[in-house]
Design an enzyme around this catalytic site. Structure first.
Site, short mmCIF file in Angstrom:
data_model
loop_
_atom_site.label_atom_id
_atom_site.label_comp_id
_atom_site.label_asym_id
_atom_site.label_seq_id
_atom_site.Cartn_x
_atom_site.Cartn_y
_atom_site.Cartn_z
N HIS A 130 0.86 -1.19 0.00
CA HIS A 130 0.00 0.00 0.00
C HIS A 130 0.90 1.25 0.00
O HIS A 130 2.13 1.12 -0.12
CB HIS A 130 -0.97 -0.02 1.18
CG HIS A 130 -0.31 -0.14 2.53
ND1 HIS A 130 0.49 0.85 3.07
CD2 HIS A 130 -0.30 -1.15 3.43
CE1 HIS A 130 0.93 0.47 4.25
NE2 HIS A 130 0.47 -0.75 4.50
N LYS A 173 -2.62 4.25 11.78
CA LYS A 173 -1.58 3.84 10.84
C LYS A 173 -2.20 3.10 9.65
O LYS A 173 -3.04 2.23 9.84
CB LYS A 173 -0.57 2.92 11.53
CG LYS A 173 0.59 2.59 10.62
CD LYS A 173 1.55 1.55 11.21
CE LYS A 173 2.65 1.26 10.18
NZ LYS A 173 3.15 -0.08 10.22
N HIS A 186 0.60 -3.24 17.36
CA HIS A 186 -0.61 -3.85 16.80
C HIS A 186 -1.80 -3.87 17.75
O HIS A 186 -2.91 -4.24 17.35
CB HIS A 186 -0.30 -5.27 16.32
CG HIS A 186 0.68 -5.28 15.18
ND1 HIS A 186 2.03 -5.37 15.37
CD2 HIS A 186 0.48 -5.17 13.85
CE1 HIS A 186 2.64 -5.33 14.20
NE2 HIS A 186 1.74 -5.21 13.25
N HIS A 200 4.18 1.43 2.10
CA HIS A 200 5.38 0.76 1.57
C HIS A 200 5.96 1.56 0.41
O HIS A 200 7.18 1.67 0.26
CB HIS A 200 5.03 -0.64 1.04
CG HIS A 200 4.33 -1.51 2.03
ND1 HIS A 200 3.03 -1.92 1.88
CD2 HIS A 200 4.75 -2.00 3.22
CE1 HIS A 200 2.68 -2.65 2.92
NE2 HIS A 200 3.70 -2.71 3.75
N CYS A 207 0.61 -5.65 22.49
CA CYS A 207 1.68 -5.14 21.63
C CYS A 207 1.47 -3.65 21.39
O CYS A 207 0.38 -3.23 21.01
CB CYS A 207 1.65 -5.89 20.30
SG CYS A 207 2.52 -5.01 18.99
N LYS A 261 -2.45 -2.91 6.08
CA LYS A 261 -3.28 -3.89 5.38
C LYS A 261 -4.07 -4.73 6.39
O LYS A 261 -5.24 -5.03 6.17
CB LYS A 261 -2.35 -4.77 4.54
CG LYS A 261 -3.02 -5.53 3.44
CD LYS A 261 -3.36 -4.68 2.23
CE LYS A 261 -4.34 -5.40 1.35
NZ LYS A 261 -3.96 -5.59 -0.02
N CYS A 264 4.57 -8.48 14.81
CA CYS A 264 5.87 -7.80 14.72
C CYS A 264 6.99 -8.79 14.48
O CYS A 264 8.09 -8.40 14.11
CB CYS A 264 6.24 -7.09 16.01
SG CYS A 264 5.16 -5.79 16.52
N CYS A 269 5.05 -10.92 20.00
CA CYS A 269 3.97 -10.45 19.11
C CYS A 269 4.20 -11.07 17.75
O CYS A 269 5.22 -10.82 17.12
CB CYS A 269 3.93 -8.93 19.01
SG CYS A 269 2.83 -8.40 17.67
#
Ligand code: MSP
Length: 487
Positions: free
Chosen positions: A19, A297, A147, A22, A144, A300, A130, A127
């Site tokens: 996305h 953030k 996330h 990146h 986490c 995806k 991660c 996690c």
């Protein structure tokens, strides 16, 4: 031997399609590389995909596809996207490349021999998203911090990298190389983290199948981060058993571009690994911020993302390259909204740059001879050209939005000059002065085209066609707008 300017992006996980988040790191690397190449510096850009680990294995199992096949597919989507975004990378590395895998195994064995890697038992909070362990203190509400998902308590036999041994050496290095961790406002937190005490890092797993096996103990696979970080040297021909002859043309890297959430891996673990290998450290690790959508953030896994392809399809490639680097200072977070995008597209691109260009070219086409002017000596041009150093410096220090701001101030200045001197009236009132004035403006546009080229290569190209030695359109025709307005 001439050292190349070596720029890297992180390796992207292949658990899902790319996305804009990146695309951001990769476009930044491309802008810097294009800029340097224009200055006759040999820039080398390496990017690629990070393909091992339980996450990717799990995704492939869910899709009922063998992991390697899944990786092939998603990795190719990244390459297609880089194509769509006009990214000219020099090397695309995959952590499943056999040369990389062999080099990672050889590094692991070398560090077992030197004592920097030893066998022990790991107990910790892990996690999965991660692929990282956390301490109790690092969790937020027991979850986490990135996330916001529950972590798992894990206990397993593991190899450890003696990270703690490098604490003082790292702190000394940070102190002696104040530009190593950038931007400085992000460095502080990282230095404090190291000061608070480093513990050894678990670098192998017995429960993860989809990974590079430890050569001397294949029940273990190598921790994905240990594997992936090494790409920066394995991709340039490093294997401790045989280092490629041209490795020193690339290493040490000039800049590792990373997102802020992976700054610690690149600013602490990676340099310690390099110290253990007796290699030089990269000159800089630069951490940029996050693109958010409505404050969260872009990601995806949460479904909160915008696909770069969709924006390119509607607005063209250069508009996205412009917007992402103009809207937000490289380093800070920014919210991606299509309203803001459209606003900037219409005002900065269609209006400021697009209109300036069409106006000048159409006037020149009507009023200048077949051969376009060859003499840049003019006051307006000289004033503009004096900004080149400032723009170069902004790009080389990764202050992309500053560079674009300077360029757009110049564009506004030129628009004002055109509005004040009204060349369309000059044609009647002062026809003798008109060619000279248009000549000046053409040279100014040539300069602007060269300034925007690293950011907007296709627009620069389209502009240059009309700013070349000959007129590119027939008499009576109008030039196509660079950026058609959007309703
Ligand atoms: N595989 C690791 C990196 C290993 S490098 C040896 C990884 N991959 S990632 O796919 O999750 O992220 C790669 C890069 O994309 C990071 O620099 C990250 O910051 C960037 N982005 C992913 N989402 C982002 C945003 N929403 N905004 C800006 N960049 C973000 O981490």
């Amino acid at each position: 031997m001439k050292k190349k300017y070596y720029i890297t992006t992180p390796l992207y996980y292949v658990n899902s399609d790319p996305h804009i988040g990146h695309a951001y790191t990769t476009m930044a690397a491309d802008i810097l590389a294009r800029h340097l190449r224009m200055k006759n510096r040999e820039a080398f850009l390496q990017t690629g995909t990070d393909e091992h680990g339980s996450n990717i294995e799990k995704t492939a199992i869910e899709k009922n596809i063998p992991p390697k096949q899944w990786c092939d597919e998603i990795s190719s989507h990244f390459r297609v996207l880089w194509e769509t975004l006009g990214i000219k990378y020099d090397y695309f590395i995959r952590t499943t490349d056999s040369l990389h895998e062999q080099a990672v195994q050889a590094v692991f064995e070398k560090l077992i021999k030197s004592g920097d890697i030893y066998k022990g038992e790991y107990e910790g909070l892990y996690c999965k998203s991660c692929e990282a362990f956390y301490t109790e203190n690092e969790l937020q509400d027991g979850k986490c911090p990135i996330h916001h998902k529950p972590v798992d308590a894990l206990k397993e036999e593991s190899y450890f990298f003696r990270l703690s041994k490098y604490q003082d050496q790292l702190l000394k290095y940070y102190e002696e190389h104040p530009d190593f961790l950038a931007p400085s406002y992000r460095a502080k937190e990282l230095v404090n983290f190291v000061k608070s005490g480093l513990t050894d890092l678990s670098v192998s797993r017995t429960k993860v199948n989809w990974g590079i096996p430890v050569k001397s103990d294949p029940r273990h696979t190598i921790y994905v981060w240990f594997d992936a970080l090494l790409n920066y040297i394995t991709g340039r021909g490093y294997n401790p058993e045989h280092i490629s002859a041209d490795f020193n043309e690339y290493w040490p890297a000039d800049v590792h571009l990373v997102g802020k959430e992976i700054f610690r891996f690149h600013g602490v673990i990676w340099p310690a690994m390099l110290m253990a290998l007796g290699l030089d450290l990269p000159k800089q690790v630069y951490a940029h911020g996050w693109w958010t959508v409505n404050g969260d953030k872009m990601s995806k896994s949460t479904g909160n993302f915008i696909k770069a392809e969709d924006v390119v399809a509607e607005y063209g490639l250069d508009a996205i390259r412009y917007f992402t680097f103009r809207e937000v200072t490289f380093g800070q977070d920014g919210d991606f909204s299509m309203e803001a995008f459209k606003r900037r597209y219409n005002s900065d691109l269609a209006n400021d740059l697009g209109n300036l260009f069409s106006r000048i070219i159409n006037m020149a086409n009507k009023n200048l001879n077949e051969r376009l002017p060859e003499d840049p000596s003019s006051k307006i041009y000289a004033e503009l050209a004096a900004l080149t150093g400032k723009i170069d410096n902004s790009i080389e220090t990764l202050q992309f939005s500053d560079a674009l701001e300077t360029i757009w101030t110049a564009i506004s200045g030129l628009n004002k000059i055109v509005a004040d001197r009204k060349p369309w009236e000059m044609a009647k009132k002062d026809p003798e002065a008109l060619p000279g004035f248009l000549n000046e403006l053409i040279w100014c546009l040539r300069l602007i085209a060269s300034w925007i080229e690293p950011f907007m290569p296709s627009t620069a190209e389209a502009m240059k066609i009309h700013l070349g030695a000959k007129k590119a359109i027939a008499d009576g025709e109008k030039v196509k707008p660079l950026f058609p307005r959007k309703a």
